[in-house]
Scaffold this active site. Structure first.
Site, PDB file in Angstrom:
ATOM      1  N   ASP A  21       0.870  -1.182   0.000  1.00  0.00           N
ATOM      2  CA  ASP A  21       0.000   0.000   0.000  1.00  0.00           C
ATOM      3  C   ASP A  21       0.904   1.229   0.000  1.00  0.00           C
ATOM      4  OD1 ASP A  21      -2.009  -1.811   0.218  1.00  0.00           O
ATOM      5  OD2 ASP A  21      -2.830  -1.066   2.111  1.00  0.00           O
ATOM      6  N   ASP A 142     -15.353  -4.173  -0.929  1.00  0.00           N
ATOM      7  CA  ASP A 142     -14.971  -3.990   0.468  1.00  0.00           C
ATOM      8  C   ASP A 142     -16.251  -3.866   1.285  1.00  0.00           C
ATOM      9  OD1 ASP A 142     -12.413  -3.815  -0.583  1.00  0.00           O
ATOM     10  OD2 ASP A 142     -12.481  -1.638  -0.709  1.00  0.00           O
TER      11      ASP A 142
END
Length: 297
Positions: A21, A142
């Site tokens: 990330d 998500d």
């Protein structure tokens, strides 16, 4: 012995995606997607990718967190650098909201481009993307308590995950990445039950994401149906899962014979990719990332 043999037979071939990330050009991890609960790591995204490559990983999951917040391809140069240097199969996501951004990432060499919020808010966009870039679009769902979240997990949608999936199941998505936000960054194991329900109705292979905490989670994921792979992030960075231990779960890496590798190292012969990866895992060779770091010192 017979039980162990049976368990191995039940385990399916599965890809392992170490995660990177990127925020402010650094490797970071968030807890439950909260930007205020951010941990920064010393190794740069490119160095981290090199470390994964050295250990034999072929697939990589990258999220541009700056992109998730701005809707721009902020860290595209870093991602291109990783693809060019290490020849990894990269899936990339984070704020990709138009066809132009998808094209830019495909031009950098990304194998898959992950659409999340934009695809949830606008199903037509998802359909157009799948038609224009066949085999390249991954869908990132998500979820929190069964409902989809959007915009870097800052907004809850009113859509149930399973209902949305049924609506887009025939759009031609090539991969589904399912993350349970309540588990993400918590290292409490993924939500296997919910993921199994998703995988059961999905027309496309599923990646498990969020909460991986141990090698046992990897082994369990291998027993599930329609699971293409699993994403591992914070547990690697925090040292709960060692890279050499994780690499032993790669299906192809054990093909390289240890005796052959030792002979080649002794004679100064060139090692093949899988041989080098196993040599690093067994401590017979240092990883390139480690060597590089020592030089800097």
């Amino acid at each position: 012995y017979s039980l162990e043999k049976r368990e191995k037979k039940e385990q399916r071939k599965m890809k392992i995606f170490p995660a990177i990330d990127i925020k402010d050009k650094k490797c970071v991890r968030l807890v439950k997607g909260d930007f205020d609960k951010k941990t920064e790591y010393e190794m740069s995204p490119v160095e981290q990718a090199g470390k994964y490559k050295d250990h034999g990983f072929k697939n990589l999951h990258i999220v541009d967190l700056d992109g998730a917040l701005t809707g721009e391809t902020v860290n595209r140069d870093i991602i291109k650098d990783i693809v060019v240097k290490f020849d990894l199969k990269v899936e990339v996501g984070g704020g990709i909201r138009n066809l132009d951004s998808i094209q830019k990432y495909i031009n950098t060499g990304a194998e898959k481009v992950i659409l999340g919020s934009a695809a949830i808010k606008d199903k037509t966009f998802l359909k157009e993307a799948c038609e224009k870039f066949p085999g390249k679009i991954a869908l990132g769902l998500d979820a929190k308590d069964g409902y989809l979240s959007v915009s870097g997990w800052k907004e809850n949608s009113n859509q149930l995950t399973l209902d949305y999936l049924k609506e887009v199941n025939d759009y031609g998505v090539s991969r589904l990445i399912y993350t349970d936000i309540n588990r993400d960054g918590m290292k409490q194991s993924p939500n296997f039950d919910e993921t199994s329900k998703i995988a059961e109705i999905s027309n496309f292979p599923v990646l498990i994401s969020g909460g991986v905490s141990s090698i046992d989670d990897i082994k369990k994921a291998k027993t599930l149906k329609n699971i293409e792979g699993i994403i591992v992030g914070k547990a690697i960075y925090d040292g709960d899962i060692k890279l050499d231990e994780l690499a032993r779960e790669l299906d192809w890496i054990m093909v390289a014979k240890l005796s052959t590798i030792k002979r080649k190292i002794k004679n100064g012969e060139k090692l093949g990719f899988s041989e080098r990866a196993r040599a690093v895992n067994k401590g017979l060779l240092p990883s390139k990332a480690k060597k590089k770091k020592n030089v800097k010192k």
